[in-house]
Design a protein around this motif. Structure first.
Motif, PDB file in Angstrom:
ATOM      1  N   VAL A  22       0.843  -1.209   0.000  1.00  0.00           N
ATOM      2  CA  VAL A  22       0.000   0.000   0.000  1.00  0.00           C
ATOM      3  C   VAL A  22       0.871   1.249   0.000  1.00  0.00           C
ATOM      4  O   VAL A  22       0.571   2.233  -0.684  1.00  0.00           O
ATOM      5  CB  VAL A  22      -0.978  -0.019   1.199  1.00  0.00           C
ATOM      6  CG1 VAL A  22      -1.657   1.322   1.372  1.00  0.00           C
ATOM      7  CG2 VAL A  22      -2.006  -1.118   1.017  1.00  0.00           C
ATOM      8  N   SER A  23       1.983   1.225   0.724  1.00  0.00           N
ATOM      9  CA  SER A  23       2.892   2.382   0.748  1.00  0.00           C
ATOM     10  C   SER A  23       3.499   2.634  -0.629  1.00  0.00           C
ATOM     11  O   SER A  23       3.599   3.785  -1.075  1.00  0.00           O
ATOM     12  CB  SER A  23       3.998   2.174   1.774  1.00  0.00           C
ATOM     13  OG  SER A  23       3.464   2.064   3.064  1.00  0.00           O
ATOM     14  N   ILE A  24       3.903   1.571  -1.318  1.00  0.00           N
ATOM     15  CA  ILE A  24       4.487   1.728  -2.658  1.00  0.00           C
ATOM     16  C   ILE A  24       3.447   2.261  -3.628  1.00  0.00           C
ATOM     17  O   ILE A  24       3.716   3.188  -4.404  1.00  0.00           O
ATOM     18  CB  ILE A  24       5.084   0.392  -3.147  1.00  0.00           C
ATOM     19  CG1 ILE A  24       6.342   0.063  -2.342  1.00  0.00           C
ATOM     20  CG2 ILE A  24       5.412   0.448  -4.637  1.00  0.00           C
ATOM     21  CD1 ILE A  24       6.886  -1.329  -2.597  1.00  0.00           C
ATOM     22  N   VAL A  25       2.227   1.714  -3.599  1.00  0.00           N
ATOM     23  CA  VAL A  25       1.163   2.183  -4.493  1.00  0.00           C
ATOM     24  C   VAL A  25       0.830   3.644  -4.200  1.00  0.00           C
ATOM     25  O   VAL A  25       0.657   4.456  -5.116  1.00  0.00           O
ATOM     26  CB  VAL A  25      -0.086   1.285  -4.367  1.00  0.00           C
ATOM     27  CG1 VAL A  25      -1.284   1.910  -5.068  1.00  0.00           C
ATOM     28  CG2 VAL A  25       0.194  -0.094  -4.928  1.00  0.00           C
ATOM     29  N   PHE A  27       2.827   5.940  -2.863  1.00  0.00           N
ATOM     30  CA  PHE A  27       3.945   6.769  -3.308  1.00  0.00           C
ATOM     31  C   PHE A  27       3.928   6.940  -4.823  1.00  0.00           C
ATOM     32  O   PHE A  27       4.090   8.057  -5.333  1.00  0.00           O
ATOM     33  CB  PHE A  27       5.274   6.152  -2.859  1.00  0.00           C
ATOM     34  CG  PHE A  27       6.469   6.872  -3.399  1.00  0.00           C
ATOM     35  CD1 PHE A  27       6.854   8.095  -2.872  1.00  0.00           C
ATOM     36  CD2 PHE A  27       7.195   6.344  -4.458  1.00  0.00           C
ATOM     37  CE1 PHE A  27       7.945   8.781  -3.382  1.00  0.00           C
ATOM     38  CE2 PHE A  27       8.290   7.016  -4.979  1.00  0.00           C
ATOM     39  CZ  PHE A  27       8.666   8.237  -4.438  1.00  0.00           C
ATOM     40  N   LEU A  28       3.739   5.845  -5.558  1.00  0.00           N
ATOM     41  CA  LEU A  28       3.698   5.934  -7.025  1.00  0.00           C
ATOM     42  C   LEU A  28       2.490   6.742  -7.500  1.00  0.00           C
ATOM     43  O   LEU A  28       2.572   7.465  -8.491  1.00  0.00           O
ATOM     44  CB  LEU A  28       3.681   4.529  -7.643  1.00  0.00           C
ATOM     45  CG  LEU A  28       4.966   3.732  -7.520  1.00  0.00           C
ATOM     46  CD1 LEU A  28       4.786   2.333  -8.080  1.00  0.00           C
ATOM     47  CD2 LEU A  28       6.123   4.445  -8.198  1.00  0.00           C
ATOM     48  N   GLY A  29       1.372   6.634  -6.780  1.00  0.00           N
ATOM     49  CA  GLY A  29       0.194   7.432  -7.130  1.00  0.00           C
ATOM     50  C   GLY A  29       0.439   8.913  -6.944  1.00  0.00           C
ATOM     51  O   GLY A  29       0.077   9.730  -7.795  1.00  0.00           O
ATOM     52  N   GLY A  30       1.054   9.291  -5.847  1.00  0.00           N
ATOM     53  CA  GLY A  30       1.389  10.700  -5.628  1.00  0.00           C
ATOM     54  C   GLY A  30       2.396  11.201  -6.636  1.00  0.00           C
ATOM     55  O   GLY A  30       2.266  12.318  -7.163  1.00  0.00           O
ATOM     56  N   LEU A  31       3.402  10.398  -6.951  1.00  0.00           N
ATOM     57  CA  LEU A  31       4.391  10.766  -7.965  1.00  0.00           C
ATOM     58  C   LEU A  31       3.736  10.909  -9.335  1.00  0.00           C
ATOM     59  O   LEU A  31       4.046  11.834 -10.093  1.00  0.00           O
ATOM     60  CB  LEU A  31       5.507   9.725  -8.005  1.00  0.00           C
ATOM     61  CG  LEU A  31       6.661   9.983  -8.971  1.00  0.00           C
ATOM     62  CD1 LEU A  31       7.393  11.260  -8.587  1.00  0.00           C
ATOM     63  CD2 LEU A  31       7.623   8.797  -8.966  1.00  0.00           C
TER      64      LEU A  31
END
Length: 193
Positions: A22-25, A27-31
């Motif tokens: 969930v943290s990776i998703v 982070f990638l969503g915000g990026l």
């Protein structure tokens, strides 16, 4: 090892993987949102390409037909598909109202004449979606239009009547973890005469 300890260990490992994924998703969503919004050409609304047609009866100055087509494009430069892409268009007219609020006084009024939300669905990652939103005669609130012969000060301007749009783009991103709403307010789209 007791079964309770094994269960707790498996549960902790599961929670760890869930938290990391969930943290990776997120982070990638915000990026991805930064990548999409950093380039102004990714959200393309060009009012000069809008087809806005209004037909008035020359004798009574009543509107016989009014319609428009607004093309826009949305480029998904991120890591995930854009879901639930939705565009809301609100149109208003701005004019000088004769004898409002009392005789001898003219007041500039802004009146809402159109509001429509259209859902366009999904834009796949790395692609550009080209869309049109349309407004037909039946979509307009004809009761909010002023009486063009008695209420509009035609000496103001030109143009005496200005058309403004508020555009709101809404979408879901990162497998539904992020919702984003972008608004463009008070966009001048045309005028009469």
């Amino acid at each position: 090892m007791r079964p309770a300890r094994i269960f707790r260990l498996i549960f902790r490992i599961f929670i760890l993987f869930l938290t990391i994924s969930v943290s990776i998703v997120a982070f990638l969503g915000g990026l991805s949102a930064v990548m999409i919004l950093a380039n102004p050409e990714n959200i393309g609304v060009d009012p000069s390409k809008t087809e806005f047609n209004i037909e008035m009866n020359n004798a009574t100055f009543e509107i016989d037909n009014i319609n428009f087509t607004l093309p826009f494009n949305f480029t998904n430069a991120g890591y995930f598909d854009l879901e639930n892409l939705e565009l809301k268009v609100d149109l208003a007219i701005n004019y000088s109202h004769i004898d409002y609020p009392s005789p001898g006084i003219n007041q500039t009024r802004k009146v809402s004449i159109f509001s429509k939300t259209q859902i366009f669905g999904i834009v796949k990652k790395g692609s550009t979606g080209n869309f049109n939103i349309t407004g037909l005669f039946g979509d307009f609130d004809m009761g909010n239009f002023p009486n063009f012969t008695t209420e509009v000060n035609w000496l103001r301007g030109p143009p005496a009547i200005l058309f403004y749009a508020n555009l709101t783009v809404s979408l879901d991103y990162s497998i539904g973890l992020h919702s984003l709403t972008i608004g463009i307010l008070e966009l001048l789209v045309g005028g009469l005469p």
